[in-house]
Structures are given as C-alpha cells and as structure tokens.
Design a protein around this motif. Sequence first.
Motif, PDB file in Angstrom:
ATOM      1  N   THR A 197       0.923  -1.325   0.103  1.00  0.00           N
ATOM      2  CA  THR A 197       0.142   0.030   0.412  1.00  0.00           C
ATOM      3  C   THR A 197       0.988   1.165  -0.055  1.00  0.00           C
ATOM      4  N   GLU A 198       1.830   1.193   0.610  1.00  0.00           N
ATOM      5  CA  GLU A 198       2.468   2.052   1.031  1.00  0.00           C
ATOM      6  C   GLU A 198       3.281   2.761  -0.500  1.00  0.00           C
ATOM      7  N   ALA A 199       3.611   1.646  -1.278  1.00  0.00           N
ATOM      8  CA  ALA A 199       4.015   2.042  -1.943  1.00  0.00           C
ATOM      9  C   ALA A 199       3.475   2.462  -3.329  1.00  0.00           C
ATOM     10  N   ALA A 200       2.176   1.696  -3.488  1.00  0.00           N
ATOM     11  CA  ALA A 200       1.372   2.038  -4.658  1.00  0.00           C
ATOM     12  C   ALA A 200       0.728   3.800  -4.187  1.00  0.00           C
ATOM     13  N   ALA A 201       0.934   4.257  -2.618  1.00  0.00           N
ATOM     14  CA  ALA A 201       0.748   5.551  -2.249  1.00  0.00           C
ATOM     15  C   ALA A 201       1.513   6.180  -2.950  1.00  0.00           C
TER      16      ALA A 201
ATOM     17  N   ILE B  95       0.446 -10.129  -9.062  1.00  0.00           N
ATOM     18  CA  ILE B  95       1.330  -9.848 -10.055  1.00  0.00           C
ATOM     19  C   ILE B  95       1.798  -8.094  -9.788  1.00  0.00           C
ATOM     20  N   LEU B  96       0.577  -7.457  -9.393  1.00  0.00           N
ATOM     21  CA  LEU B  96       0.731  -5.646  -9.319  1.00  0.00           C
ATOM     22  C   LEU B  96       1.254  -5.760  -8.488  1.00  0.00           C
ATOM     23  N   ASP B  97       1.129  -6.043  -7.510  1.00  0.00           N
ATOM     24  CA  ASP B  97       1.541  -6.475  -6.198  1.00  0.00           C
ATOM     25  C   ASP B  97       3.099  -6.515  -6.262  1.00  0.00           C
TER      26      ASP B  97
ATOM     27  N   LEU C 172       6.249  -3.586  -5.359  1.00  0.00           N
ATOM     28  CA  LEU C 172       7.310  -3.860  -4.416  1.00  0.00           C
ATOM     29  C   LEU C 172       8.339  -3.453  -5.197  1.00  0.00           C
ATOM     30  N   LEU C 173       7.840  -3.699  -6.606  1.00  0.00           N
ATOM     31  CA  LEU C 173      10.133  -4.011  -7.207  1.00  0.00           C
ATOM     32  C   LEU C 173      10.068  -2.551  -7.815  1.00  0.00           C
TER      33      LEU C 173
ATOM     34  N   LEU D  84      -5.914   2.755  -4.640  1.00  0.00           N
ATOM     35  CA  LEU D  84      -4.390   1.678  -4.162  1.00  0.00           C
ATOM     36  C   LEU D  84      -4.035   3.391  -6.179  1.00  0.00           C
ATOM     37  N   GLY D  85      -4.365   3.973  -6.817  1.00  0.00           N
ATOM     38  CA  GLY D  85      -4.666   5.050  -7.083  1.00  0.00           C
ATOM     39  C   GLY D  85      -4.279   4.351  -8.628  1.00  0.00           C
TER      40      GLY D  85
END
Length: 293
Positions: free
Chosen positions: A20-24, A88-90, A94-95, A134-135
């Motif tokens: 969630t932090e990476a999405a933000a 996969i998107l998660d 993270l990558l 998730l934007g």
Amino acid sequence: MTINPAELTRTRTRHPEAITEAAARRRRRPLLADNDRLMIVAADHPARGALGVGDRKLAMANRADLLERLCLALSRPGVDGVLATADILDDLLLLGVLDDKVVMGSMNRGGLQGARFELDDRFTGHRPEDIERLGFDAGKLLLRIDYDDPGSLNTLESTARAIDDMAARRLPVFVEPFISRRAPEGRLSNDLSAEAVTRSIAIASGLGGSSAYTWLKVPVTENPDDMAQVMETSTLPAVLLGGEVGEDQEGAYEKWRGALQLPTVRGLVVGRSLLYPADGDVAAAVDTAVGLL
C-alpha cells in the motif's frame, strides 16, 4: 532485472503494508500520452488458470521468470503500462517499476479456463474501490457471451454494474467482449467472424447507465479486412488484444498494423505473444509492437 522471489516473500511476510505504501508513492501519469496511443502489456492470465503458451502448458507458472519478462517489457521505450491481477501488480509495486506507467487492474477472473462454470464469470479480482484506493488508472473485464449458457446472463449483469461503479469514480474500464460457443466435447472457443465480433461490440457498448468511461478491448477478426466495417459498430475508443499468436508472429503484426489505422482504435493490449515470443526475444517483440503504433 533479476528477480529474487525470497526477497519479495520476506517483504510480504514482515511488511505487508509495504504494498500500500508503494502504491501511495507511485508517480502517476495520464492514461494517454501526447500521441493518444496506448501500449499495454497484459499478464492477468494466470489467475484464470491459463498458464499455457503454445505447447508449453505451464509456461507462465514460474513467477520470477514472468516478473523478469514484465520488467523488461515495461523498460522498453513506448510501453505505457501493464494489465494484471493484484498478486502480480503487488509484486511490481514492491519492485518499484510502475512509476509513470498506466496500471490496469483485472477485475473478473472467476471463469476459470476449462471449468463448467467458465461463462459465469464472477468478479473475483480488483473491485472498483480497490482500483480507486490504490491509485490505479483503469480496470479491465472479460465478457464472454454464449447464447446457450445461462451463466452469460450473470456475467452480463455483473459487468453492467461494474461499469456503473467505475463510471461513478470516473475511472476507465476496458471491456473485452466475445461471442463464445462450446464444442460438443465442452471446450469453449471465441467466434472471431465479422458478424460475431460486431454483435459482441454492440452488446458491450450498451452496458451500464453510462458509457462515458467505457473502452473496448477487441480481437482482430478472422479476416482482417473486415475490421473497418466491424469497428463502425461503436464510437467507444478501442484497443486491440493480442490473443494466441503461435509461431506466426509476423502474421500477427500485420493484422495489428492494419487495424491500428482505424479511427476508433487507440492501441494494443498484448500479453503472451510479447512476453513469450517464439524466438524468446522479449525486447524485440515489444519494440516491434510499439513500432506499429
């Protein structure tokens, strides 16, 4: 990029909030670039149990290999983004490879490949509220219609409501319609005749209370020369899907090249044929597809 599955699993285990932090913090971009074209790489097949590429039944089952292919494709000039399911998107979040990319969440994956209930295609993937939270930039859903299968009616109704929910959030939704039929032995196939594709477009275009945010994701017809008339069925913007290409990669490029000249066609959403090309050269396959735009 070399993928370390153990590192991804460690992050998921110890810091699940990192997704969630990476999405933000992901840098976003408009859906369309200045050229009004879209080049999206698709990787939502595994969640439907569709792991095969050609005669390799489990080609997409190696997640690290799939992620490496996706990262390579996303790094190529002219690639706008990715279509995939949450798992996969998660991983891609993270990558850290989704900045300035269009991210499309795959919404209905309940119609498992080969299942008796394949056409009762429930929405088991991203919900509109997930895409908004998730934007992400858009959603995609599959609409297969078999006039002899009551399950298609459930899919039609749930598709209409999903379109409504996406429109209420002003989020684009890409609808991939087919007229489908079961062979006597039970195998499901999509009818790519001009009449069937025309009919599927007409049905999909009229779903929901508003078509303002609806896009179409359509196949090239059996006879590519029919595409000009087929695409006159709707004014909705459309992208072409890749589908099964097999060994004839050049033939696929030719089909796409002609259809991309049509006024409502805005780009390509292609998966296995670019990620797993017959010659193994992902970068070359992606670059050739981008060149068609």
